[in-house]
Structure formats: C-alpha cells, structure tokens
Design a protein around this motif. Sequence first.
Motif, mmCIF file in Angstrom:
data_model
loop_
_atom_site.group_PDB
_atom_site.id
_atom_site.type_symbol
_atom_site.label_atom_id
_atom_site.label_comp_id
_atom_site.label_asym_id
_atom_site.label_seq_id
_atom_site.Cartn_x
_atom_site.Cartn_y
_atom_site.Cartn_z
ATOM 1 N N ALA A 82 0.825 -1.203 0.000
ATOM 2 C CA ALA A 82 0.000 0.000 0.000
ATOM 3 C C ALA A 82 0.860 1.255 0.000
ATOM 4 C CB ALA A 82 -0.929 -0.008 1.210
ATOM 5 N N LEU A 83 1.958 1.230 0.745
ATOM 6 C CA LEU A 83 2.871 2.366 0.763
ATOM 7 C C LEU A 83 3.512 2.592 -0.601
ATOM 8 C CD1 LEU A 83 4.604 1.746 4.206
ATOM 9 C CD2 LEU A 83 3.331 3.804 3.580
ATOM 10 N N GLU A 84 3.661 1.511 -1.364
ATOM 11 C CA GLU A 84 4.221 1.623 -2.723
ATOM 12 C C GLU A 84 3.164 2.016 -3.745
ATOM 13 O OE1 GLU A 84 6.054 -2.125 -3.455
ATOM 14 O OE2 GLU A 84 7.691 -1.799 -2.032
ATOM 15 N N GLY A 85 1.923 2.222 -3.286
ATOM 16 C CA GLY A 85 0.855 2.675 -4.176
ATOM 17 C C GLY A 85 0.113 1.579 -4.892
ATOM 18 N N LYS A 86 0.276 0.337 -4.455
ATOM 19 C CA LYS A 86 -0.376 -0.784 -5.125
ATOM 20 C C LYS A 86 -1.779 -1.019 -4.557
ATOM 21 C CE LYS A 86 4.081 -3.090 -5.862
ATOM 22 N NZ LYS A 86 4.906 -4.274 -5.514
ATOM 23 N N ASP A 87 -2.641 -1.610 -5.371
ATOM 24 C CA ASP A 87 -3.998 -1.967 -4.943
ATOM 25 C C ASP A 87 -3.929 -3.307 -4.207
ATOM 26 O OD1 ASP A 87 -6.630 -2.656 -4.607
ATOM 27 O OD2 ASP A 87 -7.256 -2.067 -6.617
ATOM 28 N N CYS A 88 -4.249 -3.283 -2.912
ATOM 29 C CA CYS A 88 -4.085 -4.480 -2.077
ATOM 30 C C CYS A 88 -5.395 -5.037 -1.556
ATOM 31 C CB CYS A 88 -3.171 -4.156 -0.890
ATOM 32 S SG CYS A 88 -1.623 -3.391 -1.355
ATOM 33 N N ARG A 89 -6.514 -4.623 -2.133
ATOM 34 C CA ARG A 89 -7.798 -5.039 -1.583
ATOM 35 C C ARG A 89 -8.001 -6.544 -1.631
ATOM 36 N NH1 ARG A 89 -11.364 -0.714 -4.816
ATOM 37 N NH2 ARG A 89 -9.672 -1.145 -6.275
ATOM 38 N N GLU A 90 -7.578 -7.180 -2.706
ATOM 39 C CA GLU A 90 -7.739 -8.633 -2.801
ATOM 40 C C GLU A 90 -6.893 -9.348 -1.750
ATOM 41 O OE1 GLU A 90 -9.887 -10.386 -4.536
ATOM 42 O OE2 GLU A 90 -10.734 -8.481 -5.234
ATOM 43 N N SER A 91 -5.684 -8.849 -1.539
ATOM 44 C CA SER A 91 -4.812 -9.454 -0.524
ATOM 45 C C SER A 91 -5.412 -9.312 0.865
ATOM 46 C CB SER A 91 -3.427 -8.789 -0.557
ATOM 47 O OG SER A 91 -2.810 -8.973 -1.814
ATOM 48 N N VAL A 92 -6.023 -8.166 1.140
ATOM 49 C CA VAL A 92 -6.639 -7.946 2.447
ATOM 50 C C VAL A 92 -7.822 -8.894 2.642
ATOM 51 C CG1 VAL A 92 -7.876 -6.278 3.883
ATOM 52 C CG2 VAL A 92 -5.871 -5.555 2.581
ATOM 53 N N LYS A 93 -8.601 -9.098 1.598
ATOM 54 C CA LYS A 93 -9.740 -10.011 1.690
ATOM 55 C C LYS A 93 -9.267 -11.440 1.982
ATOM 56 C CE LYS A 93 -12.857 -7.453 -1.373
ATOM 57 N NZ LYS A 93 -13.558 -7.454 -2.679
ATOM 58 N N MET A 94 -8.170 -11.832 1.350
ATOM 59 C CA MET A 94 -7.632 -13.169 1.603
ATOM 60 C C MET A 94 -7.172 -13.320 3.045
ATOM 61 S SD MET A 94 -5.505 -13.792 -1.957
ATOM 62 C CE MET A 94 -4.793 -15.320 -1.352
ATOM 63 N N ILE A 95 -6.544 -12.280 3.590
ATOM 64 C CA ILE A 95 -6.113 -12.329 4.989
ATOM 65 C C ILE A 95 -7.326 -12.404 5.908
ATOM 66 C CG2 ILE A 95 -4.952 -11.041 6.825
ATOM 67 C CD1 ILE A 95 -3.096 -9.876 4.676
ATOM 68 N N ALA A 96 -8.371 -11.656 5.575
ATOM 69 C CA ALA A 96 -9.591 -11.674 6.392
ATOM 70 C C ALA A 96 -10.185 -13.076 6.435
ATOM 71 C CB ALA A 96 -10.602 -10.672 5.836
ATOM 72 N N GLU A 97 -10.180 -13.754 5.317
ATOM 73 C CA GLU A 97 -10.766 -15.098 5.249
ATOM 74 C C GLU A 97 -9.931 -16.129 5.991
ATOM 75 O OE1 GLU A 97 -11.112 -15.714 1.090
ATOM 76 O OE2 GLU A 97 -12.760 -14.278 0.824
ATOM 77 N N SER A 98 -8.597 -15.963 5.943
ATOM 78 C CA SER A 98 -7.727 -16.980 6.544
ATOM 79 C C SER A 98 -7.434 -16.736 8.022
ATOM 80 C CB SER A 98 -6.393 -17.042 5.778
ATOM 81 O OG SER A 98 -5.695 -15.810 5.881
ATOM 82 N N SER A 99 -7.521 -15.480 8.457
ATOM 83 C CA SER A 99 -7.118 -15.165 9.829
ATOM 84 C C SER A 99 -8.276 -15.121 10.817
ATOM 85 C CB SER A 99 -6.411 -13.805 9.858
ATOM 86 O OG SER A 99 -7.318 -12.765 9.519
ATOM 87 N N GLY A 100 -9.484 -14.920 10.296
ATOM 88 C CA GLY A 100 -10.631 -14.801 11.198
ATOM 89 C C GLY A 100 -10.755 -13.434 11.842
ATOM 90 N N LEU A 101 -9.945 -12.470 11.401
ATOM 91 C CA LEU A 101 -10.040 -11.112 11.943
ATOM 92 C C LEU A 101 -11.239 -10.395 11.342
ATOM 93 C CD1 LEU A 101 -6.263 -10.104 11.718
ATOM 94 C CD2 LEU A 101 -7.540 -10.600 13.809
#
Length: 252
Positions: A86-105
């Motif tokens: 995100a700091l490098e300006g990349k779109d990370c929404r898909e990565s965040v969704k994957m973390i949400a699904e795997s971590s239970g947060l």
Amino acid sequence: GMAASRDLLLCKALLGGRLLPLGAMAAAGKAVSPPYPHPGLVGEGGLSRVSFLGVRLPQEVEAMAKSIRDLGKETFRKLLKVTMSALEGKDCRESVKMIAESSGLSDEQLAILISGMYTLLREALRLPVSSLKEDVFKEDLRELRIPEEFIVDFATVVFGNRRPILEATIQSQANKLPRVIDFKWRVDVAISTSSLARALQPSILMQMKLSDGTAHRFEVPLAKFQELRYNVALILKEMNDLEKRSVLKIQD
C-alpha cells in the motif's frame, strides 16, 4: 451492501490511517491518547526526546499497538507485506480479503491494524536515516509494548533494502505547495490621497513568482512590514537557540 461496506472500510485503511472512522476505534475500546513524550533521554534544559511519531501519539497507531499483541507471527507478516504494498501505491484489496478469510479477523480489526501499521511506517520513512537511528526507532516501538519479534520486522522495512522505493513513493504522493522562485519589491510613497492633501505615507509593493507559474502582487503597509520583519527575526533567533541545544544535534 455488506461487501461494499467492507471494501470502503478496508480502502480507507489502505489509503492512510487518518481516514479510519473514529467509531471503529471507539467500538474496539480505544481512546484518544494523551501526549506521548519519550520518558528517557533527557537533554539539555530538561527537554525529553520525543518519539518519531510526534508529541501526540496518532490514535490509529495506539489502537494498532494494543491489537497487534494478540496476532500470530504469520498473520502479522502478511499484514506487514500488504501495508508495504500500500505504501508503494499498489492496490491491495484482494490481498486484504484473503487475509480476512484466513485469519478470522473482523473488518474493524483489520482496518485498525493496517491503518496503524501504515501510519507508523509512513512517519518513520518520512524522516532521514541521519535523524532517526534504528536503535531509537526500536526503543520507541518498545515504549508502545509491541512484541520484540514484530519490532525487528518493522525495522527491516524502515532500514532495509526496500527503503529507497518506499521513500520515493511517499515523497511523490505528498502534498506539495508551490515554491517561491522569484521575489521583487519596491517602496512607494503616496504624496496625496482623496482624503488627505499630503499623505507622504510609504508602502512596500511586493511581487512573488511561484513554481506553478502563478504570480502574486500585493501592497504591504509600513506597520505590517515592520511586523513581518520582527517576526522573521524572532523565528531566526529561536532557530539559532534550538540549534545550540545538544539534544537536537545529530549524533553519528
């Protein structure tokens, strides 16, 4: 509906911690912090060294520091990687969704963690390495009671090989005001006005050209010019006094 709300919340986290709604932190029991001076390293005149995060700890960093202690190392590193992207300006929404699904947060937990990590890294990367040493950076994170193994990973980002890329992106995204590239002035004396036969009142005409191509011309009354001159001299004196304090001198 719910998917759109999730994207909005996570996008706000990825776009910068200060966009995180205050209600999300309030729901998690986070309060706005008091001023955060570093308790150690008292310098000349009794001044304490202030954290690289500033005199007042950003509330998103405080909330993140309280939540991060319950994270597993694998989940933390995934979030750190997303934050760096995100700091490098990349779109990370898909990565965040994957973390949400795997971590239970929950969405709120993710928003608090990512926005806090984003703000912490951004503030550290804004400072030159000459003024923010790695040991000082780590000590400031210990004051937040961030786990030691996470502090090591944060330091690797701030002082590691990817720092030049992250620095360049942050600088390119920063809001910049136009610079003064040319300045001209002259003194005029009004011999008479419509109300006074003889005024003989001096005034200063100034013209500034800015780096964005615009030019500004304005008139400054003598009293305002004297006020400007006094305040500039006062600021220069205060800067000179601060430079004499050993606590502000850069140590190699």
